[in-house]
Scaffold this active site. Structure first.
Site, PDB file in Angstrom:
ATOM      1  N   ARG A 164     -87.078 -28.743  -0.066  1.00 31.24           N
ATOM      2  CA  ARG A 164     -86.124 -29.641   0.633  1.00 31.24           C
ATOM      3  C   ARG A 164     -85.286 -30.451  -0.359  1.00 31.24           C
ATOM      4  O   ARG A 164     -84.965 -31.605  -0.102  1.00 31.24           O
ATOM      5  CB  ARG A 164     -86.867 -30.596   1.591  1.00 31.24           C
ATOM      6  CG  ARG A 164     -87.603 -29.938   2.725  1.00 31.24           C
ATOM      7  CD  ARG A 164     -86.661 -29.191   3.666  1.00 31.24           C
ATOM      8  NE  ARG A 164     -87.349 -28.758   4.866  1.00 31.24           N
ATOM      9  CZ  ARG A 164     -87.922 -27.556   5.024  1.00 31.24           C
ATOM     10  NH1 ARG A 164     -87.896 -26.676   4.050  1.00 31.24           N
ATOM     11  NH2 ARG A 164     -88.501 -27.247   6.164  1.00 31.24           N
ATOM     12  N   SER A 238     -87.701 -32.153  11.416  1.00 27.09           N
ATOM     13  CA  SER A 238     -88.723 -32.946  10.714  1.00 27.09           C
ATOM     14  C   SER A 238     -88.069 -34.206  10.150  1.00 27.09           C
ATOM     15  O   SER A 238     -87.107 -34.098   9.398  1.00 27.09           O
ATOM     16  CB  SER A 238     -89.328 -32.162   9.557  1.00 27.09           C
ATOM     17  OG  SER A 238     -89.937 -30.989  10.003  1.00 27.09           O
ATOM     18  N   GLU A 334     -87.063 -37.045   5.198  1.00 27.13           N
ATOM     19  CA  GLU A 334     -86.287 -35.838   4.886  1.00 27.13           C
ATOM     20  C   GLU A 334     -84.843 -36.000   5.353  1.00 27.13           C
ATOM     21  O   GLU A 334     -83.896 -35.544   4.719  1.00 27.13           O
ATOM     22  CB  GLU A 334     -86.918 -34.622   5.572  1.00 27.13           C
ATOM     23  CG  GLU A 334     -86.264 -33.315   5.184  1.00 27.13           C
ATOM     24  CD  GLU A 334     -86.282 -32.284   6.283  1.00 27.13           C
ATOM     25  OE1 GLU A 334     -85.348 -32.286   7.120  1.00 27.13           O
ATOM     26  OE2 GLU A 334     -87.213 -31.458   6.305  1.00 27.13           O
TER      27      GLU A 334
HETATM   28  P1  FAD Z   1     -75.449 -32.186   8.328  1.00 32.74           P
HETATM   29  O1  FAD Z   1     -76.505 -32.875   9.109  1.00 32.74           O
HETATM   30  O2  FAD Z   1     -74.066 -32.200   8.866  1.00 32.74           O
HETATM   31  O3  FAD Z   1     -75.437 -32.769   6.850  1.00 32.74           O
HETATM   32  C1  FAD Z   1     -76.646 -32.940   6.143  1.00 32.74           C
HETATM   33  C2  FAD Z   1     -76.323 -33.488   4.733  1.00 32.74           C
HETATM   34  O4  FAD Z   1     -75.594 -32.515   3.985  1.00 32.74           O
HETATM   35  C3  FAD Z   1     -75.416 -34.714   4.772  1.00 32.74           C
HETATM   36  O5  FAD Z   1     -75.771 -35.525   3.674  1.00 32.74           O
HETATM   37  C4  FAD Z   1     -74.018 -34.141   4.586  1.00 32.74           C
HETATM   38  O6  FAD Z   1     -73.112 -35.059   4.016  1.00 32.74           O
HETATM   39  C5  FAD Z   1     -74.279 -32.974   3.661  1.00 32.74           C
HETATM   40  N1  FAD Z   1     -73.380 -31.819   3.894  1.00 32.74           N
HETATM   41  C6  FAD Z   1     -73.259 -31.098   5.031  1.00 32.74           C
HETATM   42  N2  FAD Z   1     -72.419 -30.068   4.840  1.00 32.74           N
HETATM   43  C7  FAD Z   1     -71.995 -30.148   3.563  1.00 32.74           C
HETATM   44  C8  FAD Z   1     -71.104 -29.377   2.780  1.00 32.74           C
HETATM   45  N3  FAD Z   1     -70.466 -28.302   3.262  1.00 32.74           N
HETATM   46  N4  FAD Z   1     -70.898 -29.757   1.501  1.00 32.74           N
HETATM   47  C9  FAD Z   1     -71.515 -30.827   0.973  1.00 32.74           C
HETATM   48  N5  FAD Z   1     -72.358 -31.613   1.673  1.00 32.74           N
HETATM   49  C10 FAD Z   1     -72.604 -31.265   2.957  1.00 32.74           C
HETATM   50  N6  FAD Z   1     -84.310 -27.799   8.277  1.00 32.74           N
HETATM   51  C11 FAD Z   1     -85.060 -26.917   7.581  1.00 32.74           C
HETATM   52  O7  FAD Z   1     -84.959 -26.807   6.358  1.00 32.74           O
HETATM   53  N7  FAD Z   1     -85.971 -26.120   8.226  1.00 32.74           N
HETATM   54  C12 FAD Z   1     -86.155 -26.158   9.556  1.00 32.74           C
HETATM   55  O8  FAD Z   1     -86.980 -25.431  10.103  1.00 32.74           O
HETATM   56  C13 FAD Z   1     -85.367 -27.087  10.315  1.00 32.74           C
HETATM   57  N8  FAD Z   1     -85.524 -27.196  11.651  1.00 32.74           N
HETATM   58  C14 FAD Z   1     -84.772 -28.078  12.353  1.00 32.74           C
HETATM   59  C15 FAD Z   1     -84.955 -28.142  13.741  1.00 32.74           C
HETATM   60  C16 FAD Z   1     -84.181 -29.007  14.506  1.00 32.74           C
HETATM   61  C17 FAD Z   1     -84.378 -29.054  16.007  1.00 32.74           C
HETATM   62  C18 FAD Z   1     -83.199 -29.827  13.866  1.00 32.74           C
HETATM   63  C19 FAD Z   1     -82.337 -30.741  14.685  1.00 32.74           C
HETATM   64  C20 FAD Z   1     -83.022 -29.780  12.498  1.00 32.74           C
HETATM   65  C21 FAD Z   1     -83.826 -28.902  11.723  1.00 32.74           C
HETATM   66  N9  FAD Z   1     -83.695 -28.817  10.321  1.00 32.74           N
HETATM   67  C22 FAD Z   1     -84.435 -27.902   9.619  1.00 32.74           C
HETATM   68  C23 FAD Z   1     -82.730 -29.684   9.596  1.00 32.74           C
HETATM   69  C24 FAD Z   1     -81.293 -29.101   9.589  1.00 32.74           C
HETATM   70  O9  FAD Z   1     -81.186 -28.021  10.468  1.00 32.74           O
HETATM   71  C25 FAD Z   1     -80.899 -28.645   8.193  1.00 32.74           C
HETATM   72  O10 FAD Z   1     -81.023 -29.677   7.245  1.00 32.74           O
HETATM   73  C26 FAD Z   1     -79.449 -28.122   8.145  1.00 32.74           C
HETATM   74  O11 FAD Z   1     -79.186 -27.495   6.915  1.00 32.74           O
HETATM   75  C27 FAD Z   1     -78.432 -29.247   8.367  1.00 32.74           C
HETATM   76  O12 FAD Z   1     -77.160 -28.651   8.481  1.00 32.74           O
HETATM   77  P2  FAD Z   1     -75.928 -29.471   9.049  1.00 32.74           P
HETATM   78  O13 FAD Z   1     -74.733 -28.619   8.891  1.00 32.74           O
HETATM   79  O14 FAD Z   1     -76.233 -29.934  10.424  1.00 32.74           O
HETATM   80  O15 FAD Z   1     -75.906 -30.675   8.039  1.00 32.74           O
HETATM   81  N1  EPU Z   2     -99.663 -30.555  12.966  1.00 34.85           N
HETATM   82  C1  EPU Z   2    -100.462 -31.393  13.676  1.00 34.85           C
HETATM   83  N2  EPU Z   2     -99.878 -32.234  14.583  1.00 34.85           N
HETATM   84  C2  EPU Z   2     -98.542 -32.267  14.787  1.00 34.85           C
HETATM   85  C3  EPU Z   2     -97.711 -31.412  14.040  1.00 34.85           C
HETATM   86  C4  EPU Z   2     -98.304 -30.552  13.117  1.00 34.85           C
HETATM   87  O1  EPU Z   2    -101.688 -31.398  13.518  1.00 34.85           O
HETATM   88  O2  EPU Z   2     -98.096 -33.047  15.630  1.00 34.85           O
HETATM   89  C5  EPU Z   2    -100.269 -29.597  12.028  1.00 34.85           C
HETATM   90  C6  EPU Z   2    -100.185 -28.183  12.634  1.00 34.85           C
HETATM   91  O3  EPU Z   2    -101.273 -27.920  13.467  1.00 34.85           O
HETATM   92  C7  EPU Z   2    -100.193 -27.307  11.422  1.00 34.85           C
HETATM   93  C8  EPU Z   2     -99.490 -28.171  10.377  1.00 34.85           C
HETATM   94  O4  EPU Z   2     -99.537 -29.511  10.849  1.00 34.85           O
HETATM   95  O5  EPU Z   2    -101.503 -27.057  11.001  1.00 34.85           O
HETATM   96  C9  EPU Z   2     -98.062 -27.742  10.095  1.00 34.85           C
HETATM   97  O6  EPU Z   2     -97.284 -27.792  11.292  1.00 34.85           O
HETATM   98  P1  EPU Z   2     -96.054 -26.786  11.548  1.00 34.85           P
HETATM   99  O7  EPU Z   2     -96.472 -25.377  11.331  1.00 34.85           O
HETATM  100  O8  EPU Z   2     -95.466 -27.134  12.869  1.00 34.85           O
HETATM  101  O9  EPU Z   2     -95.034 -27.082  10.397  1.00 34.85           O
HETATM  102  P2  EPU Z   2     -94.591 -28.432   9.678  1.00 34.85           P
HETATM  103  O10 EPU Z   2     -95.230 -28.475   8.331  1.00 34.85           O
HETATM  104  O11 EPU Z   2     -94.796 -29.593  10.569  1.00 34.85           O
HETATM  105  C10 EPU Z   2     -92.578 -27.364   8.416  1.00 34.85           C
HETATM  106  C11 EPU Z   2     -91.141 -27.721   8.182  1.00 34.85           C
HETATM  107  C12 EPU Z   2     -90.287 -27.291   9.359  1.00 34.85           C
HETATM  108  C13 EPU Z   2     -90.410 -25.782   9.514  1.00 34.85           C
HETATM  109  C14 EPU Z   2     -91.888 -25.425   9.760  1.00 34.85           C
HETATM  110  C15 EPU Z   2     -92.123 -23.934   9.793  1.00 34.85           C
HETATM  111  C16 EPU Z   2     -91.065 -29.629   6.702  1.00 34.85           C
HETATM  112  C17 EPU Z   2     -90.827 -31.084   6.555  1.00 34.85           C
HETATM  113  N3  EPU Z   2     -91.001 -29.137   7.943  1.00 34.85           N
HETATM  114  O12 EPU Z   2     -93.008 -28.154   9.513  1.00 34.85           O
HETATM  115  O13 EPU Z   2     -88.930 -27.604   9.058  1.00 34.85           O
HETATM  116  O14 EPU Z   2     -89.641 -25.322  10.605  1.00 34.85           O
HETATM  117  O15 EPU Z   2     -92.691 -25.961   8.675  1.00 34.85           O
HETATM  118  O16 EPU Z   2     -91.935 -23.381   8.535  1.00 34.85           O
HETATM  119  O17 EPU Z   2     -91.292 -28.943   5.699  1.00 34.85           O
HETATM  120  C18 EPU Z   2     -87.305 -29.343   9.210  1.00 34.85           C
HETATM  121  O18 EPU Z   2     -87.270 -29.361   7.984  1.00 34.85           O
HETATM  122  O19 EPU Z   2     -86.550 -30.069   9.909  1.00 34.85           O
HETATM  123  C19 EPU Z   2     -88.243 -28.457   9.901  1.00 34.85           C
HETATM  124  C20 EPU Z   2     -88.384 -28.430  11.232  1.00 34.85           C
END
Ligand code: FAD
Ligand code: EPU
Length: 338
Positions: A164, A238, A334
């Site tokens: 991240r 997250s 994050e």
């Molecule tokens: P924004 O929110 O618009 O911007 C994020 C940051 O990047 C800001 O600081 C912004 O200024 C900067 N930025 C954006 N675009 C640019 C650009 N083109 N050039 C320079 N700077 C820029 N993330 C994960 O890694 N794994 C996941 O599984 C995951 N699951 C998610 C689930 C949900 C439901 C949600 C809401 C979010 C999740 N995220 C996850 C976080 C998010 O999807 C990522 O961080 C994604 O890359 C953000 O993209 P954005 O275009 O919305 O960025």
């Molecule tokens: N867990 C709990 N309670 C909860 C949530 C999680 O006990 O309420 C335990 C789960 O049972 C599991 C462990 O925590 O054993 C991990 O949970 P999960 O698999 O849901 O993944 P996570 O570590 O919570 C990370 C990323 C996600 C990504 C998933 C799948 C980060 C900060 N988050 O979540 O990314 O989608 O793994 O790879 O690394 C994001 O960055 O926004 C994001 C959603």
């Protein structure tokens, strides 16, 4: 070129926070960006780049010009016997790009299906899910250097990717707008089904020889079962990172909490599931007025409608304090707090 003044950002952030931007411009080309930033008025303003707004928490009105990245275009840059280098405009939607690649048979990003946001933001925090991170497929990117208006190209090693993390979140924060990202995708997929519940989901789907589309569908169904849909409930995924801590410290914590979920990252350090820590500290599903902690995933803070960024930020501070008191582990946000 249309520049809006006092524009509400409500529909431009998935947390659903209602703040405004002093100026707001939609950028669909590098030329437009150059023109805008050479204008005397806008040149002096602070710049805030937005893609899908899915990783930000707005805590105040933005005294800046918001640049909404809508630079589009997908291109096969090179092809050889093993695969392709595919580039995409920073304003392309990430999930639509993933689906496009799956349809064309370009393998390598299917485990990152349904991550919200834009292609341009994908390297910023090195997005990752279900065993794959952008750094695993990243080839190069092009970015507009805001102070000089030059386009610079970054290779893998220039980006300093970590969990991240990248150089764009640290040393070069706010200096570049990422206009194009290229990924190395393969013709011979090494399908990764080992992470989390992917194999179980494939079994339920009665799939024995999975395709890229099957993996994507499995990941989508797992994500939909855990994570709130931002179209229905405001959130930014997250809210905290999973902390990486030294094994010697972790072993002490595990004496009291042997069932704590951890993943080794090196010989000396492990990643701890922050969701587990927050959940077992009693926060999961907790609601304060119209915001709180999601009922299925304690790592996700939610806005049921009308909460302020400050309220959500304060809740996150309470969680950090509580987790520190209970386990001695410091959580780090994050989400980008603005
Ligand atoms: P924004 O929110 O618009 O911007 C994020 C940051 O990047 C800001 O600081 C912004 O200024 C900067 N930025 C954006 N675009 C640019 C650009 N083109 N050039 C320079 N700077 C820029 N993330 C994960 O890694 N794994 C996941 O599984 C995951 N699951 C998610 C689930 C949900 C439901 C949600 C809401 C979010 C999740 N995220 C996850 C976080 C998010 O999807 C990522 O961080 C994604 O890359 C953000 O993209 P954005 O275009 O919305 O960025
Ligand atoms: N867990 C709990 N309670 C909860 C949530 C999680 O006990 O309420 C335990 C789960 O049972 C599991 C462990 O925590 O054993 C991990 O949970 P999960 O698999 O849901 O993944 P996570 O570590 O919570 C990370 C990323 C996600 C990504 C998933 C799948 C980060 C900060 N988050 O979540 O990314 O989608 O793994 O790879 O690394 C994001 O960055 O926004 C994001 C959603």
């Amino acid at each position: 070129m249309t520049i809006l003044e006092n524009q509400s950002l409500l529909k431009y952030n998935t947390f659903g926070i209602d703040v405004s931007a002093k100026y707001f411009a939609t950028i669909d080309s590098v030329d437009l960006l150059s023109e805008l930033l050479s204008n005397k008025t806008y040149k002096q303003e602070d710049k805030l780049i937005l893609g899908g707004g899915s990783n930000v928490l707005f805590t105040k009105n933005q005294d800046a010009i918001v640049l909404l990245n809508q630079i589009k275009g997908i291109k096969v840059e090179t092809e050889d016997a093993k695969g392709w280098t595919i580039s995409a405009g920073g304003g392309e939607n990430w999930h639509q790009f993933v689906l496009h690649c799956i349809e064309k048979g370009y393998a390598g990003i299917e485990n990152m299906s349904l991550i919200p946001g834009s292609v341009g933001a994908s390297p910023i925090q090195n997005i990752g899910a279900y065993g794959t991170e952008v750094k695993d497929v990243f080839e190069w990117l092009e970015a507009f250097h805001i102070p000089t208006g030059e386009i610079h190209r970054f290779t893998h090693s220039d980006c300093n990717f970590g969990y991240r993390e990248s150089v764009f979140k640290n040393k070069l924060k706010g200096e570049y707008l990422i206009t194009k990202v290229a990924y190395r995708l393969t013709k011979n997929p090494n399908l990764n089904t080992s992470y989390g519940a992917i194999n179980k989901a494939l079994e339920e789907m009665k799939v024995t020889t999975p395709t890229l589309k099957n993996i994507s569908d499995a990941v989508i169904s797992i994500r939909e079962s855990k994570l709130p849909d931002p179209k229905k409930i405001g959130n930014s995924g997250s809210f905290f990172k999973n902390p990486i801590i030294e094994n010697s410290i972790l072993n002490k914590v595990k004496e009291n909490y042997p069932e704590l979920t951890t993943y080794p990252v090196s010989d000396t350090h492990s990643k701890v599931a922050a969701g587990w820590l927050i959940d077992k500290a009693g926060w999961k599903g907790k609601t304060v007025n119209n915001y709180g902690v999601h009922k299925n995933q304690a790592l996700v803070l939610v806005n049921y409608g009308g909460a302020t960024g400050k309220e959500i930020y304060d809740l996150s501070s309470d969680i950090i304090r509580s987790v520190k008191e209970k386990y001695g582990i410091e959580l780090e946000r994050e989400v980008n707090v603005l």
